[in-house]
Design a protein around this motif. Structure first.
Motif, PDB file in Angstrom:
ATOM      1  N   ALA B 394       0.833  -1.206   0.000  1.00  0.00           N
ATOM      2  CA  ALA B 394       0.000   0.000   0.000  1.00  0.00           C
ATOM      3  C   ALA B 394       0.870   1.259   0.000  1.00  0.00           C
ATOM      4  O   ALA B 394       0.594   2.222  -0.725  1.00  0.00           O
ATOM      5  N   LEU B 395       1.942   1.251   0.805  1.00  0.00           N
ATOM      6  CA  LEU B 395       2.849   2.401   0.860  1.00  0.00           C
ATOM      7  C   LEU B 395       3.456   2.696  -0.507  1.00  0.00           C
ATOM      8  O   LEU B 395       3.513   3.852  -0.947  1.00  0.00           O
ATOM      9  N   LEU B 396       3.920   1.664  -1.171  1.00  0.00           N
ATOM     10  CA  LEU B 396       4.573   1.855  -2.460  1.00  0.00           C
ATOM     11  C   LEU B 396       3.573   2.362  -3.496  1.00  0.00           C
ATOM     12  O   LEU B 396       3.874   3.259  -4.278  1.00  0.00           O
ATOM     13  N   ARG B 397       2.370   1.763  -3.514  1.00  0.00           N
ATOM     14  CA  ARG B 397       1.339   2.220  -4.455  1.00  0.00           C
ATOM     15  C   ARG B 397       1.079   3.707  -4.274  1.00  0.00           C
ATOM     16  O   ARG B 397       0.895   4.452  -5.230  1.00  0.00           O
ATOM     17  N   ASN B 398       1.080   4.113  -2.999  1.00  0.00           N
ATOM     18  CA  ASN B 398       0.764   5.488  -2.681  1.00  0.00           C
ATOM     19  C   ASN B 398       1.918   6.443  -2.994  1.00  0.00           C
ATOM     20  O   ASN B 398       1.732   7.476  -3.634  1.00  0.00           O
ATOM     21  N   ARG B 399       3.134   6.094  -2.548  1.00  0.00           N
ATOM     22  CA  ARG B 399       4.252   7.031  -2.638  1.00  0.00           C
ATOM     23  C   ARG B 399       5.103   6.868  -3.900  1.00  0.00           C
ATOM     24  O   ARG B 399       5.780   7.799  -4.310  1.00  0.00           O
ATOM     25  N   LEU B 400       5.122   5.660  -4.435  1.00  0.00           N
ATOM     26  CA  LEU B 400       5.982   5.416  -5.600  1.00  0.00           C
ATOM     27  C   LEU B 400       5.191   4.679  -6.683  1.00  0.00           C
ATOM     28  O   LEU B 400       5.531   3.553  -7.082  1.00  0.00           O
ATOM     29  N   PRO B 401       4.139   5.321  -7.171  1.00  0.00           N
ATOM     30  CA  PRO B 401       3.206   4.637  -8.072  1.00  0.00           C
ATOM     31  C   PRO B 401       3.834   4.219  -9.400  1.00  0.00           C
ATOM     32  O   PRO B 401       3.300   3.334 -10.068  1.00  0.00           O
ATOM     33  N   SER B 402       4.982   4.818  -9.747  1.00  0.00           N
ATOM     34  CA  SER B 402       5.564   4.432 -11.042  1.00  0.00           C
ATOM     35  C   SER B 402       6.369   3.135 -10.935  1.00  0.00           C
ATOM     36  O   SER B 402       6.721   2.539 -11.943  1.00  0.00           O
ATOM     37  N   TRP B 403       6.696   2.703  -9.718  1.00  0.00           N
ATOM     38  CA  TRP B 403       7.444   1.457  -9.575  1.00  0.00           C
ATOM     39  C   TRP B 403       6.547   0.269  -9.908  1.00  0.00           C
ATOM     40  O   TRP B 403       5.334   0.325  -9.718  1.00  0.00           O
ATOM     41  N   ARG B 404       7.177  -0.845 -10.334  1.00  0.00           N
ATOM     42  CA  ARG B 404       6.388  -2.019 -10.729  1.00  0.00           C
ATOM     43  C   ARG B 404       6.849  -3.259  -9.980  1.00  0.00           C
ATOM     44  O   ARG B 404       8.047  -3.513  -9.865  1.00  0.00           O
ATOM     45  N   TRP B 405       5.891  -4.025  -9.483  1.00  0.00           N
ATOM     46  CA  TRP B 405       6.232  -5.259  -8.772  1.00  0.00           C
ATOM     47  C   TRP B 405       5.034  -6.195  -8.781  1.00  0.00           C
ATOM     48  O   TRP B 405       3.911  -5.767  -9.068  1.00  0.00           O
ATOM     49  N   GLN B 406       5.297  -7.459  -8.492  1.00  0.00           N
ATOM     50  CA  GLN B 406       4.220  -8.441  -8.345  1.00  0.00           C
ATOM     51  C   GLN B 406       4.227  -8.932  -6.918  1.00  0.00           C
ATOM     52  O   GLN B 406       5.290  -9.077  -6.311  1.00  0.00           O
ATOM     53  N   ARG B 407       3.054  -9.238  -6.390  1.00  0.00           N
ATOM     54  CA  ARG B 407       3.002  -9.809  -5.050  1.00  0.00           C
ATOM     55  C   ARG B 407       3.727 -11.158  -5.070  1.00  0.00           C
ATOM     56  O   ARG B 407       3.387 -12.030  -5.875  1.00  0.00           O
ATOM     57  N   PRO B 408       4.741 -11.350  -4.200  1.00  0.00           N
ATOM     58  CA  PRO B 408       5.495 -12.617  -4.229  1.00  0.00           C
ATOM     59  C   PRO B 408       4.673 -13.784  -3.666  1.00  0.00           C
ATOM     60  O   PRO B 408       3.808 -13.585  -2.823  1.00  0.00           O
ATOM     61  N   ASP B 409       4.933 -14.999  -4.161  1.00  0.00           N
ATOM     62  CA  ASP B 409       4.279 -16.199  -3.591  1.00  0.00           C
ATOM     63  C   ASP B 409       4.735 -16.429  -2.157  1.00  0.00           C
ATOM     64  O   ASP B 409       3.994 -16.960  -1.331  1.00  0.00           O
ATOM     65  N   GLY B 410       5.987 -16.060  -1.857  1.00  0.00           N
ATOM     66  CA  GLY B 410       6.536 -16.237  -0.516  1.00  0.00           C
ATOM     67  C   GLY B 410       7.889 -15.553  -0.451  1.00  0.00           C
ATOM     68  O   GLY B 410       8.255 -14.806  -1.349  1.00  0.00           O
ATOM     69  N   GLY B 411       8.640 -15.807   0.609  1.00  0.00           N
ATOM     70  CA  GLY B 411       9.936 -15.169   0.767  1.00  0.00           C
ATOM     71  C   GLY B 411       9.823 -13.917   1.605  1.00  0.00           C
ATOM     72  O   GLY B 411       8.869 -13.767   2.369  1.00  0.00           O
ATOM     73  N   GLY B 412      10.783 -13.008   1.466  1.00  0.00           N
ATOM     74  CA  GLY B 412      10.820 -11.860   2.362  1.00  0.00           C
ATOM     75  C   GLY B 412      10.969 -10.518   1.683  1.00  0.00           C
ATOM     76  O   GLY B 412      11.190  -9.509   2.358  1.00  0.00           O
ATOM     77  N   ALA B 413      10.848 -10.468   0.349  1.00  0.00           N
ATOM     78  CA  ALA B 413      11.135  -9.207  -0.329  1.00  0.00           C
ATOM     79  C   ALA B 413      10.264  -9.029  -1.566  1.00  0.00           C
ATOM     80  O   ALA B 413       9.711  -9.994  -2.098  1.00  0.00           O
TER      81      ALA B 413
END
Lengths: 491, 491
Positions: B394-413
């Motif tokens: 939510a933070l990234l969507r709000n503050r850095l909307p141009s960045w791109r990522w996918q929700r990970p299946d697991g892990g820590g990052a």
């Protein structure tokens, strides 16, 4: 050229093949089969003659004949006229992965005992006992007072937990070697300190000067880095200074490795005068020195122990010092350290990251609490160990009066000469009497000290009684009866 | 040929030179001086132009001019017409010991943070937090019930404490991979398991197939053994099967290294179908496989997790599986393992002896008590981590909307793409805003993924707030203002 050349190679490779139950010839056949399965013996490798192997293993020729026959029947061996006995050409060779052994190494027969787990043998290969009572007390204090704070951090400390580095530095400073916390890196036992130091200083083909005899676990670390080992014999004050001067001058070594307090396996304490001379020689020849003071088992309070070798080093000499809590507190704690110049400690920390990122934290916190009490713990342990040493000494004088040894200055073992007997042959007999003895030849890179054994006295009086009893029986067998009968069925 | 060829080499070598207080040009000059003292820069090495280095470090040309000038004044640099700026010919070169770095390695800039100790930075280089609450509870139980017996033994277990080997075997069996205790060797974290396996399988010049991107700490282990790394890209089910088939056929690799549960840094979970295909391919090409399942941080209970890759292996396939308690329980426990065929585990145990004789015993006893509860501990941690992931998202969507990522299946990052920006340049800016970011290029042996960063979400909501705030400031600087001013005095 044949890969396996001597009976001795085969003996080293078979390890303690004769322990356990069952007829000797069957155990020998099984051990040879395992060696093939492990890829230690390869197709067409030549085996010794039945007589030669029998003598080396201290069994009768008939035992070897029976073992070879069984293996021929199983298709594992072939014998042709004039070509001797060989591993069959068509045996299945395992994948060409490394097998974990060090080429030319001699320590694995000792450590294999740890890997295989305890049997009925009294193993004198590793001289280690239970923990000092202070360990449990201190762990309870730690759990009561510091646990929550300790567990709140991420837990990665490649150079060591800060309070432990501090405590080790204080300990060294108190004992004559002024040290700052950034001159210490914590390792998994002194052994890992040796490994990391070797990675920094010893490249393929480099020369390392070592004392002889020496502890094979250390020699194998240098061997595994591809080092050429050059030996210096000991006198009662440490490595012979004249020989040391010559090899330093002539061999341009990458590292000099010494054990001042105490030498393993002889128990010699290096004198202050010898420390000073060695530090001067190292400075003169610009050779880095690794001193290993981890063999702190029996450490009599009465004796005057000089400061660590590094305290004698002229400015600019590169000197690293290994220490450990394994002997004074507990081997299972696995806390050791390297002390050296801060910039070298940084480099060692980088190797530590590459090896395992850092040592476990709870043990380090525990060690930090133990360090201030270390002198007291050592003194208490030494009182008990001194009594054990006296007991062992009396037992041997009584039961094995022809053996020769000197009372060690410290450490955990006697260095015993077996007059006129090859210790490797004696070890083969001893293992059948239930004692796992380390023969001198595996502690000498040149194969010398062939009639010595290392005999730890770090056992309870009851175990020492039984140990010497078994050794005396083995001695009487080898002295009077020669090799064992062909098929010795122990059911 | 010049040893230092590109601006990027210098950036890697300087690490996070810009952190701490003081003017930028002075910090740059100091970092270059340290590089010379450490032997990373040698006499006559050529440095980049002032403009080129300024761009690579995201500072103005004037900052580099001032740094070079200071170093020329100190006699460390020489500049001649037509020959550019070079390290002076007469600087003192340190002793030719190895400096602990891996040639071509990229992990040390990350781990150096651990060696140097914590500063004011939020370091997202190592995604690790405090211990699971079960650890303290279990340690108290252990101290109450088992301590005296535990401390009575000698404490050396090169393959691991028997009850822990048993407990790990049970855990793997419960999770779909039937395992016996002698198929497990305990290591100091999964990292040491990787090191020991590499020692067995990877010799100088051998080819290792790795996924890309990849965790640089693992890549450096292979590099340090002299491996050639061949990469296979990922899709959403794991490594691309077509590319993998081609490199297995054409490159005759010594080892295939994959991270099925979960992949670090992308968080991809390898599908069951992909596991089956990879196991078949490995069998067909007779390539040993090392699967690394240590990245068990966020491990949602809702998701269906297939059995370990080794469970899909046809008979005769050589497959080793790494696991660890670092993520689920605590990094400071340093408990990992390798599961594989018993004879390979024996070989790994021999390497473990050579590395450190064995891991500390108290942690192993503790781990043995934790293993039966591991599924429960993981589930509890995952609930909390899931919330942190949501918060970060939510933070990234709000503050850095141009960045791109996918929700990970697991892990820590999160594995984040910075559209149109070189992540190494961004990392240089971010460190000046108080965040230590790992750029994608150090996670790709081919230097790809240059505009990605790895962003752990394993922090408390408050730290995540501050982290994203700082990142957003850094992003706005690089997006709007270009390089920093020449002399930025922060007192």
């Amino acid at each position: 050229m044949d890969r396996i050349s001597t009976e001795r190679d085969i003996v080293a490779l078979l390890g303690d093949w004769a322990s356990g139950r069952g007829p000797l010839y069957r155990k020998l056949a099984d051990a040879l089969t395992r060696a093939v399965e492990d890829g230690l013996l390869l197709p067409d490798d030549r085996l010794p003659s039945e007589r030669g192997l029998g003598e080396a293993l201290q069994v009768s020729r008939a035992t070897v004949v029976a073992a070879y026959q069984e293996l021929r029947g199983a298709g594992l061996l072939s014998s042709r006229q004039g070509s001797g006995t060989r591993i069959a050409s068509d045996v299945k060779v395992p994948r060409p992965t490394a097998d974990g052994r060090v080429p030319g190494g001699t320590a694995m027969t000792i450590f294999q005992r740890l890997i295989d787990g305890p049997g009925e043998l009294i193993s004198v290969a590793v001289a280690a006992g239970g923990a000092a009572p202070e360990l449990a007390v201190t762990l309870r204090e730690l759990v009561r007072d510091d646990l929550d704070e300790l567990l709140s951090g991420p837990g990665y400390h490649p150079s060591g937990l800060p309070e432990l580095r501090e405590a080790i530095a204080d300990y060294l400073t108190r004992n004559g070697l002024p040290t700052a916390h950034d001159e210490v890196v914590v390792t998994t036992g002194a052994h890992q300190g040796l490994v990391l130091t070797t990675e920094l200083y010893v490249s393929q083909g480099a020369t390392v000067i070592v004392e002889t005899p020496n502890w094979p676990g250390c020699l194998d670390v240098f061997r595994s880095a591809g080092a050429r080992l050059v030996t210096v014999p000991l006198d009662e004050e440490g490595p012979e200074i004249h020989t040391l001067g010559t090899v330093l001058r002539e061999r341009k070594p990458s590292l000099l490795y010494v054990m001042p307090t105490y030498h393993n396996p002889t128990g010699v304490l290096m004198s202050a005068a010898r420390r000073r001379r060695i530090a001067e020689l190292a400075a003169e020849h610009e050779v880095p020195v690794l001193e290993d003071n981890a063999y702190m088992t029996y450490h009599p309070e009465s004796g005057v122990v000089p400061a660590p070798l590094a305290a004698y080093a002229p400015p600019g000499t590169e000197m690293l010092s290994l220490g450990s809590l394994a002997k004074a507190v507990w081997g299972g704690l696995r806390i050791g350290w390297v002390r050296g110049p801060a910039e070298i400690v940084q480099r060692l920390s980088r190797r530590k990251v590459l090896a395992d990122i850092g040592s476990p934290v709870i043990d380090q916190a525990l060690a930090a609490r133990l360090m201030p009490r270390l002198d007291r713990i050592l003194a208490d342990r030494s009182k008990e160990l001194g009594l054990q040493l006296d007991h062992m000494d009396a037992l041997l004088r009584n039961r094995l009066p022809s053996w020769r040894w000197q009372r060690p200055d410290g450490g955990g073992a006697l260095w015993v000469e077996l007059p006129g007997v090859d210790a490797m042959a004696f070890a083969q007999v001893a293992v059948r009497h239930g004692v796992d003895v380390v023969p001198g030849a595996v502690m000498d890179p040149d194969g010398g000290h062939a009639n010595h054994i290392r005999l730890p006295f770090t056992f309870s009086p009851e175990v020492l009684d039984e140990l010497v009893h078994r050794l005396a029986r083995a001695w009487s067998e080898i002295a009077r009866h020669g090799p064992a009968p062909a098929v010795q069925v122990v059911v």
